[in-house]
Design a protein around this motif. Structure first.
Motif, PDB file in Angstrom:
ATOM      1  N   GLY A 179      17.611 -21.157   1.640  1.00 49.78           N
ATOM      2  CA  GLY A 179      18.564 -21.611   2.636  1.00 49.78           C
ATOM      3  C   GLY A 179      17.871 -22.399   3.721  1.00 49.78           C
ATOM      4  O   GLY A 179      16.655 -22.269   3.923  1.00 49.78           O
ATOM      5  N   GLU A 180      18.634 -23.213   4.433  1.00 54.50           N
ATOM      6  CA  GLU A 180      18.068 -24.005   5.517  1.00 54.50           C
ATOM      7  C   GLU A 180      17.546 -23.101   6.628  1.00 54.50           C
ATOM      8  O   GLU A 180      17.939 -21.936   6.740  1.00 54.50           O
ATOM      9  N   SER A 181      16.693 -23.657   7.464  1.00 51.33           N
ATOM     10  CA  SER A 181      16.178 -22.901   8.611  1.00 51.33           C
ATOM     11  C   SER A 181      17.335 -22.472   9.512  1.00 51.33           C
ATOM     12  O   SER A 181      18.250 -23.256   9.774  1.00 51.33           O
ATOM     13  N   GLY A 182      17.273 -21.217   9.952  1.00 47.55           N
ATOM     14  CA  GLY A 182      18.280 -20.718  10.878  1.00 47.55           C
ATOM     15  C   GLY A 182      19.519 -20.148  10.239  1.00 47.55           C
ATOM     16  O   GLY A 182      20.452 -19.753  10.941  1.00 47.55           O
ATOM     17  N   THR A 183      19.571 -20.061   8.901  1.00 47.80           N
ATOM     18  CA  THR A 183      20.781 -19.543   8.247  1.00 47.80           C
ATOM     19  C   THR A 183      20.814 -18.019   8.187  1.00 47.80           C
ATOM     20  O   THR A 183      21.875 -17.432   7.973  1.00 47.80           O
ATOM     21  N   GLY A 184      19.666 -17.362   8.362  1.00 44.53           N
ATOM     22  CA  GLY A 184      19.651 -15.898   8.356  1.00 44.53           C
ATOM     23  C   GLY A 184      19.002 -15.284   7.133  1.00 44.53           C
ATOM     24  O   GLY A 184      19.369 -14.190   6.711  1.00 44.53           O
ATOM     25  N   LYS A 185      17.998 -15.957   6.576  1.00 46.93           N
ATOM     26  CA  LYS A 185      17.357 -15.451   5.355  1.00 46.93           C
ATOM     27  C   LYS A 185      16.676 -14.102   5.598  1.00 46.93           C
ATOM     28  O   LYS A 185      16.725 -13.211   4.745  1.00 46.93           O
ATOM     29  N   GLU A 186      16.051 -13.955   6.764  1.00 46.92           N
ATOM     30  CA  GLU A 186      15.387 -12.679   7.060  1.00 46.92           C
ATOM     31  C   GLU A 186      16.402 -11.549   7.193  1.00 46.92           C
ATOM     32  O   GLU A 186      16.133 -10.410   6.809  1.00 46.92           O
ATOM     33  N   ARG A 187      17.587 -11.861   7.701  1.00 48.33           N
ATOM     34  CA  ARG A 187      18.633 -10.839   7.823  1.00 48.33           C
ATOM     35  C   ARG A 187      19.108 -10.393   6.439  1.00 48.33           C
ATOM     36  O   ARG A 187      19.419  -9.218   6.230  1.00 48.33           O
ATOM     37  N   VAL A 188      19.193 -11.328   5.489  1.00 50.06           N
ATOM     38  CA  VAL A 188      19.570 -10.959   4.123  1.00 50.06           C
ATOM     39  C   VAL A 188      18.503 -10.063   3.506  1.00 50.06           C
ATOM     40  O   VAL A 188      18.809  -9.090   2.813  1.00 50.06           O
ATOM     41  N   ALA A 189      17.245 -10.380   3.767  1.00 47.24           N
ATOM     42  CA  ALA A 189      16.158  -9.532   3.267  1.00 47.24           C
ATOM     43  C   ALA A 189      16.280  -8.112   3.823  1.00 47.24           C
ATOM     44  O   ALA A 189      16.073  -7.126   3.098  1.00 47.24           O
ATOM     45  N   GLU A 190      16.630  -7.988   5.099  1.00 48.74           N
ATOM     46  CA  GLU A 190      16.822  -6.659   5.677  1.00 48.74           C
ATOM     47  C   GLU A 190      17.965  -5.916   4.995  1.00 48.74           C
ATOM     48  O   GLU A 190      17.868  -4.705   4.752  1.00 48.74           O
ATOM     49  N   ALA A 191      19.041  -6.631   4.679  1.00 48.86           N
ATOM     50  CA  ALA A 191      20.178  -5.996   3.996  1.00 48.86           C
ATOM     51  C   ALA A 191      19.780  -5.530   2.603  1.00 48.86           C
ATOM     52  O   ALA A 191      20.177  -4.447   2.156  1.00 48.86           O
ATOM     53  N   LEU A 192      18.998  -6.328   1.891  1.00 46.03           N
ATOM     54  CA  LEU A 192      18.516  -5.926   0.566  1.00 46.03           C
ATOM     55  C   LEU A 192      17.642  -4.681   0.671  1.00 46.03           C
ATOM     56  O   LEU A 192      17.745  -3.767  -0.157  1.00 46.03           O
ATOM     57  N   TRP A 193      16.798  -4.652   1.685  1.00 47.73           N
ATOM     58  CA  TRP A 193      15.926  -3.486   1.875  1.00 47.73           C
ATOM     59  C   TRP A 193      16.750  -2.237   2.185  1.00 47.73           C
ATOM     60  O   TRP A 193      16.512  -1.175   1.608  1.00 47.73           O
ATOM     61  N   ARG A 194      17.738  -2.352   3.078  1.00 46.60           N
ATOM     62  CA  ARG A 194      18.559  -1.190   3.419  1.00 46.60           C
ATOM     63  C   ARG A 194      19.365  -0.690   2.227  1.00 46.60           C
ATOM     64  O   ARG A 194      19.658   0.503   2.123  1.00 46.60           O
ATOM     65  N   ALA A 195      19.750  -1.605   1.324  1.00 44.88           N
ATOM     66  CA  ALA A 195      20.542  -1.207   0.155  1.00 44.88           C
ATOM     67  C   ALA A 195      19.676  -0.720  -0.995  1.00 44.88           C
ATOM     68  O   ALA A 195      20.199  -0.287  -2.018  1.00 44.88           O
ATOM     69  N   SER A 196      18.350  -0.754  -0.833  1.00 42.59           N
ATOM     70  CA  SER A 196      17.450  -0.409  -1.930  1.00 42.59           C
ATOM     71  C   SER A 196      17.076   1.065  -1.915  1.00 42.59           C
ATOM     72  O   SER A 196      17.340   1.785  -0.948  1.00 42.59           O
ATOM     73  N   ARG A 197      16.442   1.486  -2.992  1.00 44.84           N
ATOM     74  CA  ARG A 197      15.928   2.857  -3.073  1.00 44.84           C
ATOM     75  C   ARG A 197      14.649   3.020  -2.255  1.00 44.84           C
ATOM     76  O   ARG A 197      14.107   4.117  -2.167  1.00 44.84           O
ATOM     77  N   ARG A 198      14.164   1.918  -1.694  1.00 48.03           N
ATOM     78  CA  ARG A 198      12.951   1.953  -0.873  1.00 48.03           C
ATOM     79  C   ARG A 198      13.272   1.912   0.617  1.00 48.03           C
ATOM     80  O   ARG A 198      12.389   1.632   1.435  1.00 48.03           O
ATOM     81  N   ALA A 199      14.536   2.160   0.979  1.00 52.19           N
ATOM     82  CA  ALA A 199      14.949   2.031   2.382  1.00 52.19           C
ATOM     83  C   ALA A 199      14.229   3.019   3.299  1.00 52.19           C
ATOM     84  O   ALA A 199      14.153   2.791   4.508  1.00 52.19           O
ATOM     85  N   ASP A 200      13.709   4.108   2.736  1.00 50.27           N
ATOM     86  CA  ASP A 200      12.980   5.070   3.566  1.00 50.27           C
ATOM     87  C   ASP A 200      11.492   4.729   3.672  1.00 50.27           C
ATOM     88  O   ASP A 200      10.727   5.443   4.297  1.00 50.27           O
ATOM     89  N   ARG A 201      11.104   3.626   3.042  1.00 50.74           N
ATOM     90  CA  ARG A 201       9.728   3.143   3.105  1.00 50.74           C
ATOM     91  C   ARG A 201       9.711   1.841   3.901  1.00 50.74           C
ATOM     92  O   ARG A 201      10.742   1.241   4.148  1.00 50.74           O
ATOM     93  N   PRO A 202       8.541   1.368   4.330  1.00 51.33           N
ATOM     94  CA  PRO A 202       8.518   0.232   5.260  1.00 51.33           C
ATOM     95  C   PRO A 202       8.972  -1.091   4.655  1.00 51.33           C
ATOM     96  O   PRO A 202       8.804  -1.340   3.452  1.00 51.33           O
ATOM     97  N   LEU A 203       9.555  -1.925   5.510  1.00 49.34           N
ATOM     98  CA  LEU A 203       9.777  -3.341   5.211  1.00 49.34           C
ATOM     99  C   LEU A 203       8.731  -4.101   6.003  1.00 49.34           C
ATOM    100  O   LEU A 203       8.770  -4.138   7.237  1.00 49.34           O
ATOM    101  N   VAL A 204       7.785  -4.714   5.310  1.00 43.79           N
ATOM    102  CA  VAL A 204       6.679  -5.428   5.933  1.00 43.79           C
ATOM    103  C   VAL A 204       6.946  -6.925   5.809  1.00 43.79           C
ATOM    104  O   VAL A 204       7.304  -7.412   4.737  1.00 43.79           O
ATOM    105  N   ARG A 205       6.793  -7.650   6.904  1.00 47.60           N
ATOM    106  CA  ARG A 205       7.078  -9.087   6.929  1.00 47.60           C
ATOM    107  C   ARG A 205       5.789  -9.884   7.077  1.00 47.60           C
ATOM    108  O   ARG A 205       4.889  -9.487   7.803  1.00 47.60           O
TER     109      ARG A 205
END
Length: 450
Positions: free
Chosen positions: A168-194
């Protein structure tokens, strides 16, 4: 939406009978004469329900059921069996079939099975939509169909431990989508490292990602595990993956292939368990064509691809985003401002927002911080015909001052206007509080109580 069913049988007469019965109930029916044709039709346009005979030449109904059950998401499969073939029906159920009925059949029996299957498929689809919207709404504000569709995909992909490429273009919210994927994953209790792949030199980026041994390079006074080590058991977001240096690209490919990381300056590799999410505003295929990005790495990253549309393609989101940001910055800066009116929304809708949601956020931050108390100065936003905002984005000094003003207002509100108590809560002297209130024009000179 009209329900759709794919009917699969090598007998044209039975296909005709099923089509007539189901069409009479308002169900859209498509036909396939064998399992191979059914898979091709399903690939072109997935169906929530497939009704298939078991005995067919070539790819039979049992194998078709197995292959459809492996799809994501799988359709409901109802199999048709001959009288006395219940054993085959049981095999089909074990292979993933949802239900079955026997030939010859009563119309009411057929319709009851089909209705139950369609209702179950609809509930699963609706649950995925709501789950996705909930996961994504924790990170992004949206109302558009395009983002609702993205939310469904987040709900499906999040729990599945696959690599995801977010474009996606800059500023569309790609990092926010990554956070949503992490929260919906089985790894949500483990770290999200950027990690921002464009932030460091090639040498430092490699050491930051994969770790380094003590003395591996100048300044490496102690060993470090690296971000893959920090993310072990969790998720690693590689932002701006298109800017990753070639040497680091090769090492990343080996990690994705083998699940092993070799630190800079070390001879032995160590195993890691990391889910990788990658984000980019670049066209990676064009970079591959130019020789700037490894094609084999692109294939490893592009297991699942999610695309964020630019804000200009989802104008339905602008009013919701405007209300969200105005409320956010009003609270942060401790000021009252009215909700967005028709003229403001018209100006926001007319602007192309090349910087997407990030640009809109900064424009509304400036609007709240620079407008008079209780007002929104429309001269600070783009005119209805487009053009750049009249006010430049807030600099660091302006943001700090706006935030400080908000803290002062909150402290006074909590203290009921008693300045001595507000000063104690803020950890500053009454003289300092007095000076700051005068600076921000937050009341008449004097103590004002307390």
């Amino acid at each position: 939406m009209t329900p759709r069913v794919l009917v699969v049988d090598d007998d044209p007469g039975l296909r005709y009978t099923l089509r007539e019965i189901l069409s009479g109930e308002g169900i859209e029916v498509e036909e396939a004469a064998d399992g191979a044709e059914a898979l091709a039709r399903f690939e072109a346009s997935p169906f929530p329900l497939v009704v298939t005979d078991l005995r067919m030449p070539g790819l039979d109904g049992l194998e078709l059921t197995r292959r459809l059950a492996a799809r994501s998401p799988p359709p409901r499969v109802v199999v048709v069996t001959a009288h006395g073939s219940e054993r085959q029906a049981v095999e089909a159920m074990k292979a993933g079939a949802w239900d079955y009925f026997r030939k010859p059949f009563e119309n009411d029996e057929l319709l009851a099975v089909v209705r139950r299957a369609l209702e179950a498929a609809h509930l699963v689809e609706e649950n995925a939509r709501l789950t996705g919207a909930l996961a994504l709404s924790g990170s992004l504000v949206f109302a558009s169909p395009a983002m609702a569709r993205l939310a469904e995909l987040v709900a499906r992909v999040g729990p599945r431990d696959v690599t995801v490429l977010i474009e996606g273009e800059s500023g569309t919210g790609k990092e926010r989508v990554a956070e949503a994927l992490w929260r919906a994953s089985r790894r949500a209790d483990r770290p999200l490292v950027r990690f921002n792949c464009a932030a460091l030199s090639p040498e430092l980026a490699e050491a930051e990602l994969f770790g380094h041994a003590r003395g591996a390079f100048t300044g490496a006074v102690r060993a470090r595990a690296g971000l893959f080590g920090e993310a072990d058991g969790g998720t690693l977001l590689l932002d701006e993956i298109g800017d990753l240096a070639p040497a680091a690209q090769a090492k990343l490919l080996r990690v994705l292939q083998d699940g092993e990381v070799r630190a800079v300056g070390e001879d032995r590799a160590r195993r890691v368990d990391v889910r990788v999410l990658a984000a980019t505003h670049r066209d990676l295929r064009a970079q591959v064509a130019r020789g700037a990005f490894r094609e084999d790495l692109l294939y490893r990253l592009d297991v699942v691809k999610l695309h964020l549309p630019p804000l200009r393609e989802r104008p339905e989101d602008i009013p919701l985003l405007a209300r969200h940001f105005l409320a956010l910055f009003s609270a942060r800066f401790g000021v009252q401002c009215p909700p967005p009116g028709p003229e403001l929304l018209a100006r926001l809708a007319a602007h192309p927002w090349p910087g997407n949601v990030r640009e809109l956020e900064h424009a509304l931050e400036s609007l709240v911080a620079l407008s008079p108390e209780g007002e929104l100065d429309l001269a600070l936003v783009p005119a209805a015909g487009g053009g750049a905002p009249a006010a430049p984005p807030l600099g660091l000094k302006q943001r700090v001052e706006a935030y400080e003003r908000g803290l002062l207002v909150d402290a006074l509100r909590e203290a009921g206007g008693r300045r001595a108590e507000a000063a104690r809560a803020l950890g500053i002297s009454r003289v300092t509080l007095h000076d700051k209130l005068r600076k921000y024009a937050l009341g008449p000179d004097g103590d004002g109580g307390g």
